[in-house]
Design an enzyme around this catalytic site. Structure first.
Site, PDB file in Angstrom:
ATOM      1  N   ARG A  13     -14.752  27.163  98.456  1.00 56.22           N
ATOM      2  CA  ARG A  13     -13.404  27.653  98.154  1.00 56.22           C
ATOM      3  C   ARG A  13     -13.061  27.453  96.680  1.00 56.22           C
ATOM      4  O   ARG A  13     -12.390  28.284  96.057  1.00 56.22           O
ATOM      5  CB  ARG A  13     -12.395  26.909  99.033  1.00 56.22           C
ATOM      6  CG  ARG A  13     -10.947  27.353  98.878  1.00 56.22           C
ATOM      7  CD  ARG A  13     -10.067  26.606  99.867  1.00 56.22           C
ATOM      8  NE  ARG A  13      -8.654  26.804  99.592  1.00 56.22           N
ATOM      9  CZ  ARG A  13      -7.746  25.839  99.617  1.00 56.22           C
ATOM     10  NH1 ARG A  13      -8.103  24.591  99.876  1.00 56.22           N
ATOM     11  NH2 ARG A  13      -6.475  26.098  99.368  1.00 56.22           N
ATOM     12  N   GLY A  32     -11.109  34.609  85.840  1.00 54.89           N
ATOM     13  CA  GLY A  32     -12.521  34.864  86.056  1.00 54.89           C
ATOM     14  C   GLY A  32     -13.294  33.583  86.304  1.00 54.89           C
ATOM     15  O   GLY A  32     -12.744  32.478  86.293  1.00 54.89           O
ATOM     16  N   SER A  46     -17.265  25.199 115.621  1.00 53.96           N
ATOM     17  CA  SER A  46     -18.415  25.317 114.713  1.00 53.96           C
ATOM     18  C   SER A  46     -17.977  25.311 113.260  1.00 53.96           C
ATOM     19  O   SER A  46     -18.563  25.998 112.433  1.00 53.96           O
ATOM     20  CB  SER A  46     -19.200  26.598 115.020  1.00 53.96           C
ATOM     21  OG  SER A  46     -18.435  27.753 114.758  1.00 53.96           O
ATOM     22  N   SER A  68     -12.312  27.195  84.824  1.00 52.00           N
ATOM     23  CA  SER A  68     -10.972  26.734  84.448  1.00 52.00           C
ATOM     24  C   SER A  68     -10.305  25.917  85.547  1.00 52.00           C
ATOM     25  O   SER A  68      -9.445  25.085  85.274  1.00 52.00           O
ATOM     26  CB  SER A  68     -10.078  27.920  84.062  1.00 52.00           C
ATOM     27  OG  SER A  68     -10.025  28.890  85.091  1.00 52.00           O
ATOM     28  N   GLU A  98      -4.674  24.453  86.565  1.00 50.00           N
ATOM     29  CA  GLU A  98      -4.837  25.195  87.820  1.00 50.00           C
ATOM     30  C   GLU A  98      -4.942  24.265  89.018  1.00 50.00           C
ATOM     31  O   GLU A  98      -4.398  24.543  90.088  1.00 50.00           O
ATOM     32  CB  GLU A  98      -6.094  26.078  87.745  1.00 50.00           C
ATOM     33  CG  GLU A  98      -5.975  27.278  86.829  1.00 50.00           C
ATOM     34  CD  GLU A  98      -7.289  28.045  86.720  1.00 50.00           C
ATOM     35  OE1 GLU A  98      -8.043  28.092  87.713  1.00 50.00           O
ATOM     36  OE2 GLU A  98      -7.566  28.587  85.631  1.00 50.00           O
ATOM     37  N   HIS A 142     -14.079  31.488 106.071  1.00 55.45           N
ATOM     38  CA  HIS A 142     -13.227  30.638 106.910  1.00 55.45           C
ATOM     39  C   HIS A 142     -13.951  30.177 108.175  1.00 55.45           C
ATOM     40  O   HIS A 142     -13.360  29.497 109.006  1.00 55.45           O
ATOM     41  CB  HIS A 142     -11.939  31.377 107.289  1.00 55.45           C
ATOM     42  CG  HIS A 142     -11.001  31.537 106.142  1.00 55.45           C
ATOM     43  ND1 HIS A 142      -9.815  32.249 106.225  1.00 55.45           N
ATOM     44  CD2 HIS A 142     -11.061  31.086 104.862  1.00 55.45           C
ATOM     45  CE1 HIS A 142      -9.202  32.225 105.051  1.00 55.45           C
ATOM     46  NE2 HIS A 142      -9.942  31.523 104.211  1.00 55.45           N
ATOM     47  N   THR A 143     -15.216  30.541 108.291  1.00 51.36           N
ATOM     48  CA  THR A 143     -16.011  30.045 109.407  1.00 51.36           C
ATOM     49  C   THR A 143     -16.307  28.555 109.255  1.00 51.36           C
ATOM     50  O   THR A 143     -16.701  27.889 110.212  1.00 51.36           O
ATOM     51  CB  THR A 143     -17.329  30.826 109.531  1.00 51.36           C
ATOM     52  OG1 THR A 143     -18.001  30.414 110.727  1.00 51.36           O
ATOM     53  CG2 THR A 143     -18.245  30.584 108.342  1.00 51.36           C
ATOM     54  N   HIS A 154     -11.564  30.187  94.098  1.00 54.40           N
ATOM     55  CA  HIS A 154     -10.310  29.963  93.377  1.00 54.40           C
ATOM     56  C   HIS A 154     -10.523  29.994  91.863  1.00 54.40           C
ATOM     57  O   HIS A 154      -9.625  30.379  91.119  1.00 54.40           O
ATOM     58  CB  HIS A 154      -9.692  28.633  93.806  1.00 54.40           C
ATOM     59  CG  HIS A 154      -8.971  28.713  95.108  1.00 54.40           C
ATOM     60  ND1 HIS A 154      -7.812  28.009  95.377  1.00 54.40           N
ATOM     61  CD2 HIS A 154      -9.215  29.438  96.228  1.00 54.40           C
ATOM     62  CE1 HIS A 154      -7.396  28.285  96.599  1.00 54.40           C
ATOM     63  NE2 HIS A 154      -8.245  29.148  97.137  1.00 54.40           N
ATOM     64  N   ASP A 208     -12.506  27.520 112.375  1.00 50.77           N
ATOM     65  CA  ASP A 208     -13.377  28.171 113.351  1.00 50.77           C
ATOM     66  C   ASP A 208     -13.710  27.127 114.409  1.00 50.77           C
ATOM     67  O   ASP A 208     -14.757  26.474 114.341  1.00 50.77           O
ATOM     68  CB  ASP A 208     -14.643  28.693 112.670  1.00 50.77           C
ATOM     69  CG  ASP A 208     -15.573  29.438 113.619  1.00 50.77           C
ATOM     70  OD1 ASP A 208     -15.188  29.653 114.784  1.00 50.77           O
ATOM     71  OD2 ASP A 208     -16.685  29.791 113.192  1.00 50.77           O
TER      72      ASP A 208
END
Length: 323
Positions: free
Chosen positions: A61, A71, A245, A75, A87, A191-192, A65, A242
């Site tokens: 993740r 990009g 699992s 950062s 950030e 998101h699994t 982000h 999920d």
């Protein structure tokens, strides 16, 4: 009308630029300057995930982000400075863990190849390796990113798609980064793995439209199950994205979404569009799933968003601070 046409021209140009700007990256970028970098990162990431398997999802993740704000320039790794929240201090990033893991990998790489490998490249490699360690797909990571020198919390707030976005907002957010509708539904499959705090979705259970109601897009049995875990004011409990699992990277996420058990509004939103709905149902039922192949392709594409290459940016000595 003229303004609309002008806006569309700019929008298309930016989308094309996002993709083309990744052309400065290439496979084997460090072949001469740090030939063992991928092996070093893979070995250290394996040590980290072996000790803490739940860090894989936040590390993946984190790369997402990073790429969606300024990009893929590292950062998101920068610490705040006086009068400038970074950030990582922004609300969407306050639940991310694993910054110290990137620092740890960077430190090992620096010992072998000082001042050569960017933090942005290390983050891209760690995201890939962490995914693979949870039985996910492998993809070749083009390298050569440089690190940015700017990190602003407000930019994170306005560039990262929140979990309450509908399908129209999600498609617009991804399109602004040069990613298409298929990339959206494929990358949502991350998101699994991982968990989420109740506060990220509790409004769907208790006060969806402000009158104490439940989101009708959610399966009623799933709502009952989630209410057992999350009270209306719970901000600490973690729920599997999920169920069953969440430590294994697989197609299970799509089966959950197809059953109207997507944890976030943004998950359920995938059923509201013809293309994303079709993809969800294909991956949820197909024995010959294309998800791994598709995910690898979309991750490479995402990893090229607005990268700094050549003489742009810098190679940070430590990931949390500019040189």
């Amino acid at each position: 009308m003229a303004f609309t046409k002008h806006f569309l021209v700019i929008f298309v140009f930016l989308a094309i630029f996002n993709i083309c700007n990744g052309q400065g990256l290439k496979l084997g970028f460090y072949k001469k300057t740090c030939p063992s970098v991928e092996a070093i990162v893979q070995k250290e990431t394996a040590r980290i995930i072996s000790a803490a398997p739940t860090l894989a999802a936040p590390l993946l993740r984190m790369h997402f982000h990073d790429c969606f704000v300024r990009g893929c320039d590292g950062s998101v790794l920068l610490n705040a400075t006086n009068n400038n929240p970074a950030e990582k201090d922004s609300i969407p990033n306050q639940s991310i863990r694993g910054f110290e893991s990137i620092d740890r990998v960077k430190s090992v790489v620096e010992k072998q190849c000082p001042g050569v490998v960017s933090c942005a490249d290390i983050l891209a490699l760690v995201a890939r390796d962490a995914t693979l360690l949870l039985k996910g797909p492998f993809w070749k990571v083009p390298l050569g990113r440089r690190d940015g020198r700017v990190s602003n919390s407000t930019e994170a707030l306005f560039n990262l798609p929140p979990p309450f976005f509908n399908i129209t907002q999600l498609k617009a957010s991804f399109a602004s980064k040069g990613l298409n509708t298929k990339d959206l539904v494929v990358l949502s499959g991350s998101h699994t793995i991982g968990t989420s705090h109740c506060s990220s979705f509790s409004s769907r259970l208790y006060n969806f439209t402000g009158v104490g109601d439940t989101d009708p897009a959610l399966d009623s049995n799933y709502v009952t199950n989630l209410r057992r875990k999350c009270s209306p004011t719970d901000t600490t409990t973690l729920v599997e994205m999920d169920p069953g699992s969440f430590k294994t990277f697989d197609e299970g996420y799509y089966a959950q979404v197809a059953k109207r058990r997507g944890l976030f509004t943004s998950d359920s939103a995938l059923l509201a569009d013809r293309k994303t709905n079709a993809y969800v149902r294909l991956q949820a039922t197909s024995k010959g799933s294309t998800f791994f192949k598709d995910f690898a392709k979309s991750m490479v594409k995402m990893g090229k968003i607005d990268v700094l290459t050549g003489n742009q940016g810098e190679i940070r000595r430590t990931c949390a601070f500019v040189n």
